[in-house]
Scaffold this motif. Structure first.
Motif, PDB file in Angstrom:
ATOM      1  N   TYR A  45       0.842  -0.817  -0.217  1.00  0.00           N
ATOM      2  CA  TYR A  45       0.163   0.008  -0.311  1.00  0.00           C
ATOM      3  C   TYR A  45       0.606   1.270   0.084  1.00  0.00           C
ATOM      4  O   TYR A  45       0.289   2.442  -0.825  1.00  0.00           O
ATOM      5  CB  TYR A  45      -0.942   0.241   1.437  1.00  0.00           C
ATOM      6  CG  TYR A  45      -1.715  -1.202   0.978  1.00  0.00           C
ATOM      7  CD1 TYR A  45      -2.149  -1.256  -0.142  1.00  0.00           C
ATOM      8  CD2 TYR A  45      -2.261  -1.638   1.685  1.00  0.00           C
ATOM      9  CE1 TYR A  45      -3.668  -2.394  -0.264  1.00  0.00           C
ATOM     10  CE2 TYR A  45      -3.593  -3.124   2.737  1.00  0.00           C
ATOM     11  CZ  TYR A  45      -4.039  -2.888   1.245  1.00  0.00           C
ATOM     12  OH  TYR A  45      -4.829  -4.022   1.145  1.00  0.00           O
TER      13      TYR A  45
ATOM     14  N   GLY B  40       0.459   0.326  -4.286  1.00  0.00           N
ATOM     15  CA  GLY B  40      -0.311  -0.819  -4.921  1.00  0.00           C
ATOM     16  C   GLY B  40      -1.418  -1.086  -4.468  1.00  0.00           C
ATOM     17  O   GLY B  40      -2.241  -0.080  -3.309  1.00  0.00           O
ATOM     18  N   SER B  41      -2.452  -1.227  -5.579  1.00  0.00           N
ATOM     19  CA  SER B  41      -4.411  -1.304  -4.465  1.00  0.00           C
ATOM     20  C   SER B  41      -4.298  -2.495  -3.819  1.00  0.00           C
ATOM     21  O   SER B  41      -3.292  -4.058  -3.759  1.00  0.00           O
ATOM     22  CB  SER B  41      -4.643  -1.728  -5.677  1.00  0.00           C
ATOM     23  OG  SER B  41      -4.504  -3.221  -6.528  1.00  0.00           O
ATOM     24  N   VAL B  42      -5.788  -3.306  -3.504  1.00  0.00           N
ATOM     25  CA  VAL B  42      -6.248  -4.511  -2.300  1.00  0.00           C
ATOM     26  C   VAL B  42      -5.722  -6.126  -3.586  1.00  0.00           C
ATOM     27  O   VAL B  42      -5.258  -6.650  -3.386  1.00  0.00           O
ATOM     28  CB  VAL B  42      -7.466  -4.092  -2.865  1.00  0.00           C
ATOM     29  CG1 VAL B  42      -7.973  -5.598  -1.719  1.00  0.00           C
ATOM     30  CG2 VAL B  42      -7.590  -3.019  -1.492  1.00  0.00           C
TER      31      VAL B  42
ATOM     32  N   THR C  72      -3.993  -5.662  -6.054  1.00  0.00           N
ATOM     33  CA  THR C  72      -2.020  -5.879  -6.131  1.00  0.00           C
ATOM     34  C   THR C  72      -1.542  -6.903  -5.078  1.00  0.00           C
ATOM     35  O   THR C  72      -0.725  -7.666  -5.173  1.00  0.00           O
ATOM     36  CB  THR C  72      -1.520  -4.849  -6.191  1.00  0.00           C
ATOM     37  OG1 THR C  72      -1.495  -3.824  -7.319  1.00  0.00           O
ATOM     38  CG2 THR C  72       0.235  -5.372  -6.512  1.00  0.00           C
TER      39      THR C  72
END
Length: 281
Positions: free
Chosen positions: A177, A181-183, A185
């Motif tokens: 995060y 990055g996202s969830v 990722t």
């Protein structure tokens, strides 16, 4: 005295293990030996556990391989089992990730509800499932098997994979995060790779569930070419007014091959999965 007592205990343990091994292995040995006998030799008296060398024949296997529908039934079982495993692995991993990592209203209720579905006997759901399959137009089709198999294995798979996700340090998620990055990722780069042993071990059980299932497949599928192997095996029971055990066991031996391949291929993940899942850290 202590040494003697220890030896006695070890001896008893080995005897129990050997007895357990015989209970598991002997039916398989009998199945293989029976598949190598001519059908007429199965009813001889006194019965023989192993056929004599001159009685060994491959006629049962030859007969099965000459049946064109055998290949179709075999492919149907492979297709249904593989698709069930893939879909269940992805859905269960995603669901376990959400329950283990996020706090949202109804989280505990959702997990409890999923666990409660595990105690419902599958046979009690055949009637409502059949009505649902009729409404979905999934009767006499492989589409009537895969969604229901996936629904059956998701609760236990989610329960097991959730334990693996909880063992992973949250610092790994936070690092993703922080880097932007996202969830998704985190899920694809962290959760899926690091829970691979757990997913692989659960996938073995899911494969066996789909591969060996009989009652629901027998209820939904009527076309011989769309049936799975368990239904094809049952077709030899009572055929020509008696059960052709040679054909039954020969086809059963063929049905064991994919199971052995899957287990041998995933053995290291299976052992690692059980070890990791048993440690809470």
């Amino acid at each position: 005295m202590k040494l003697t007592k220890k030896k006695i205990i070890h001896g008893l343990i080995y005897m129990i293990l050997i007895a357990g091994m015989l209970i598991v292995v002997l039916p398989m040995i009998y199945m293989i030996s029976t598949s190598l006998k001519p059908n007429g030799a199965l009813y001889e008296y006194p019965p023989k556990f192993f056929p004599e060398w001159k009685e060994i024949t491959l006629e049962n296997y030859k007969y099965i391989l000459e049946q064109s529908k055998f290949y179709r039934n075999f492919f149907n079982s492979i297709f249904v089992s593989v698709v069930t495993v893939v879909i269940a692995a992805f859905v269960s991993a995603a669901l376990a990730f959400c329950i283990a990592r996020f706090r949202f209203p109804g989280r505990n209720f959702l997990f409890t509800f999923i666990m409660l579905t595990m105690i419902i006997p599958g046979t009690t759901l055949i009637v409502p499932q059949y009505e649902l399959a009729v409404k979905l137009g999934a009767i006499n089709s492989l589409r009537g098997l895969i969604p229901f198999y996936v629904a059956w294995v998701i609760p236990y798979s989610t329960f097991m994979i959730k334990g693996f996700v909880e063992n992973l340090p949250k610092e790994l998620d936070e690092a993703i995060y922080i880097d932007g990055g996202s969830v998704f990722t985190v899920f694809f780069r962290i959760i899926l790779p690091l829970t691979k042993p757990g997913i692989a071990s659960i996938s073995i059980f899911n494969f066996l569930t789909a591969w060996e299932e009989f009652p629901w497949a027998n209820t939904v599928i009527n076309d011989d070419l769309k049936r799975t192997l368990p239904i094809a095996i049952s077709g030899f029971f009572g055929q020509h007014q008696f059960t052709q055990w040679g054909y039954v066991f020969a086809l059963s031996v063929f049905s064991l091959i994919p199971i052995l391949i899957v287990f041998i291929s995933c053995q290291k993940f299976f052992v690692a999965g059980l070890t990791t899942g048993g440690v809470k850290g």
